[in-house]
Design a protein around this motif. Structure first.
Motif, short mmCIF file in Angstrom:
data_model
loop_
_atom_site.label_atom_id
_atom_site.label_comp_id
_atom_site.label_asym_id
_atom_site.label_seq_id
_atom_site.Cartn_x
_atom_site.Cartn_y
_atom_site.Cartn_z
N LEU A 61 0.83 -1.21 0.00
CA LEU A 61 0.00 0.00 0.00
C LEU A 61 0.86 1.25 0.00
O LEU A 61 0.63 2.19 -0.78
CB LEU A 61 -0.93 0.00 1.21
N ILE A 62 1.87 1.29 0.86
CA ILE A 62 2.74 2.46 0.93
C ILE A 62 3.45 2.69 -0.41
O ILE A 62 3.61 3.82 -0.86
CB ILE A 62 3.76 2.31 2.08
N THR A 64 2.97 6.07 -2.58
CA THR A 64 4.15 6.82 -3.00
C THR A 64 4.15 7.07 -4.49
O THR A 64 4.45 8.19 -4.95
CB THR A 64 5.43 6.06 -2.59
N LEU A 65 3.81 6.07 -5.27
CA LEU A 65 3.74 6.24 -6.73
C LEU A 65 2.64 7.23 -7.11
O LEU A 65 2.81 8.03 -8.04
CB LEU A 65 3.49 4.88 -7.40
N LEU A 66 1.52 7.18 -6.39
CA LEU A 66 0.44 8.13 -6.63
C LEU A 66 0.90 9.55 -6.32
O LEU A 66 0.64 10.50 -7.08
CB LEU A 66 -0.78 7.76 -5.78
N CYS A 124 -12.78 4.98 -6.43
CA CYS A 124 -11.93 5.29 -5.27
C CYS A 124 -12.78 5.85 -4.12
O CYS A 124 -12.53 5.53 -2.95
CB CYS A 124 -10.85 6.29 -5.66
N ASN A 125 -13.76 6.69 -4.44
CA ASN A 125 -14.69 7.16 -3.41
C ASN A 125 -15.34 5.98 -2.71
O ASN A 125 -15.43 5.94 -1.48
CB ASN A 125 -15.78 8.02 -4.03
N GLN A 126 -15.79 5.00 -3.48
CA GLN A 126 -16.49 3.87 -2.91
C GLN A 126 -15.57 3.01 -2.03
O GLN A 126 -16.00 2.49 -0.99
CB GLN A 126 -17.11 3.03 -4.02
N VAL A 127 -14.32 2.87 -2.45
CA VAL A 127 -13.36 2.16 -1.61
C VAL A 127 -13.22 2.87 -0.26
O VAL A 127 -13.21 2.23 0.80
CB VAL A 127 -11.99 2.06 -2.32
N CYS A 128 -13.14 4.18 -0.31
CA CYS A 128 -13.01 4.95 0.94
C CYS A 128 -14.24 4.77 1.82
O CYS A 128 -14.12 4.65 3.05
CB CYS A 128 -12.79 6.42 0.62
N TYR A 158 -3.59 2.22 -7.18
CA TYR A 158 -3.02 1.82 -8.47
C TYR A 158 -3.89 2.29 -9.63
O TYR A 158 -3.41 2.91 -10.57
CB TYR A 158 -2.85 0.30 -8.54
N THR A 159 -5.18 2.02 -9.54
CA THR A 159 -6.04 2.37 -10.68
C THR A 159 -6.22 3.88 -10.79
O THR A 159 -6.35 4.41 -11.90
CB THR A 159 -7.40 1.65 -10.59
N LEU A 160 -6.21 4.60 -9.67
CA LEU A 160 -6.33 6.06 -9.73
C LEU A 160 -5.12 6.66 -10.46
O LEU A 160 -5.26 7.55 -11.29
CB LEU A 160 -6.45 6.65 -8.33
#
Length: 476
Positions: free
Chosen positions: A162-163, A167-169, A335-339, A383-385
């Motif tokens: 995850l980190i 970081t890539l994001l 991503c909103n839904q994941v949150c 990743y997808t974002l």
């Protein structure tokens, strides 16, 4: 023709149970599959790996302490290595949500390792005369120290991924901040026109928030390196050699490549699971920033003709089954839904931690299920974002400038020169008569044309200081 035997009979304290003839699990695992048909999701593969590491470390510690002979230790370690490598995942079949504080998962591991060790030694499955799940594989252990220790290892392994993705994001957002540094747009507060801002500044702010999140997550998960292996049932260490705890921690650190420590108070380390609540809290905080950023991206991309239309997101799929040509911001939406899911998981984890009683928290199975899920979901979302959205964003530079120049937000820069009341009066007149601020300022003789151009320089408005006074300050 003789019919092939499908089952073997195994016995425990409750009686006899049929076990599939070739299964590496045993009687207690079968009972668990019958008792807990809850989610139909099996033990997380990383948790299986962690359990293999814990069992290997314990076997080596017991061997060093003289409680497990060299030959049995060799076969148990070989079986554990196969568990660690993922070769025996199919035999870990207990449901992730279960009663018993994780006993079913622990016994699933004990039975698989015992039976595979027996196979390696040329012994039949399910007899346990040579290597026993409890007496050998689980010697000096309890579910109450094995399960949370494996859970902590799992979190530490998963959070690394995850980190890396966060970081890539963050790096992709910094790249965009440089790309959009010359794109000046109108800032907004209360969803109303505010003052000019560079789009690059906005994307840099997105990245800055993620830097804080990475730091918070690292700090929160660092606490999970303190483990309670050797605590056994209630934290007193009953049925363990007095040397065992220190040796087991040493072996587990070597095997996992993580510098682990023994909890200072094993009773506290067995009964309280607040470190998991704290760790997930950092993920929840990250979700606040991530979801807010996705909200902003959707607003900035709204339109494309009647919204803000400041940026164009990469088109990833048709957006409607009825409206031709419509493309939706599906990546920020997912991503909103994941949150949202993580926010819900946080409530479950909080409640599970609070609801423990006395010397053991029996709700670790649902706590781990939600915690592992949050880490996995956020890893995939980041990743997808990045890959399907951020790297492909295009700024609508000309439209941003046009909107900004026709707005009343630049009136703020006039206040230090003509006073707040005059600036407010001019802004209201411009709005009412649909005229430009520059035109009205000159009409009211409030400022010379040259001074007005200097004050309303939009580049200067995106910097600290008072527009129109930079040059005067520089001379001083």
């Amino acid at each position: 023709m003789e019919e092939k035997q499908l089952y073997r009979i195994e016995r425990d304290s409750l009686g006899e149970v049929e076990v599939p003839i070739d299964a590496l699990y045993g009687v207690q695992t079968v009972r668990a599959t019958r008792n807990f048909p809850i989610t139909y999701q099996k033990t997380h593969p990383m948790m299986v790996k962690s359990l293999g590491m814990v069992k290997k470390a314990c076997a080596l510690a017991n061997n060093e302490c003289g409680h497990l002979d060299d030959e049995k230790c060799k076969y148990i370690v070989q079986a554990c290595d196969e568990v660690i490598e993922g070769k025996l995942n199919q035999w870990f079949v207990t449901d992730v949500i279960q009663g018993g504080a994780g006993t079913s998962t622990n016994m699933n591991a004990n039975e698989v390792i015992a039976n595979r060790a027996a196979q390696l030694a040329g012994k039949p499955l399910g007899t346990y005369d040579y290597i026993h799940p409890n007496d050998n594989v689980n010697f000096g252990q309890s579910t109450n120290d094995v399960f949370p220790t494996a859970g902590k290892l799992t979190c530490l392994f998963l959070v690394d991924g995850l980190i890396e993705e966060i970081t890539l994001l963050e790096e992709s957002l910094l790249d965009k901040s440089l790309e959009f540094n010359d794109v000046i747009k109108l800032g907004r507060t209360h969803l109303q026109d505010a003052v000019p801002i560079r789009m690059g500044q906005e994307f840099h702010a997105f990245a800055t928030a993620l830097v804080r999140d990475i730091r918070r997550i690292r700090t929160a998960f660092m606490n999970l390196k303190s483990i309670n292996i050797g605590a056994t049932a209630v934290g007193t260490g009953i049925n363990t050699d007095e040397r065992y705890k220190k040796i087991a921690v040493r072996y587990l650190s070597e095997i996992s490549q993580i510098e682990l420590t023994s909890a200072k108070d094993l009773i506290d380390g067995t009964r309280n699971v607040d470190p998991f609540v704290f760790a997930h809290g950092a993920l929840k905080t990250f979700c606040v920033n991530l979801s807010k950023m996705c909200n902003d991206l959707r607003l900035m991309a709204s339109g494309p003709k009647t919204g803000l239309s400041e940026i164009m997101l990469p088109p990833r799929q048709p957006g409607s089954s009825i409206m031709p040509g419509k493309v939706n911001p599906v990546i920020p939406e997912v991503c909103n839904q994941v949150c949202f899911q993580v926010f819900g998981n946080d409530i479950t984890i909080t409640k599970a931690a609070e609801a423990g009683q006395m010397e053991l928290n029996v709700f670790e199975p649902v706590l781990f299920f939600n915690l592992f899920q949050s880490i996995d979901l956020l890893t995939h979302a980041c990743y997808t974002l990045r890959d399907n959205c951020i790297v492909g964003i295009v700024a609508n530079k000309e439209h941003c400038r046009e909107v900004m120049e026709n707005s009343l937000g630049t009136a703020t820069a006039l206040a230090p020169h003509i006073g707040y009341a005059n600036a407010s009066k001019i802004a209201k007149q411009a709005l009412k008569e649909n005229r430009k601020l520059k035109e009205l300022i000159l009409e009211h003789n409030l400022m010379t044309k040259e001074k007005l151009e200097e004050v309303l320089d939009i580049n200067e408005m995106t910097k600290a200081g008072i527009p129109g006074m930079h040059k005067k300050s520089a001379k001083k």
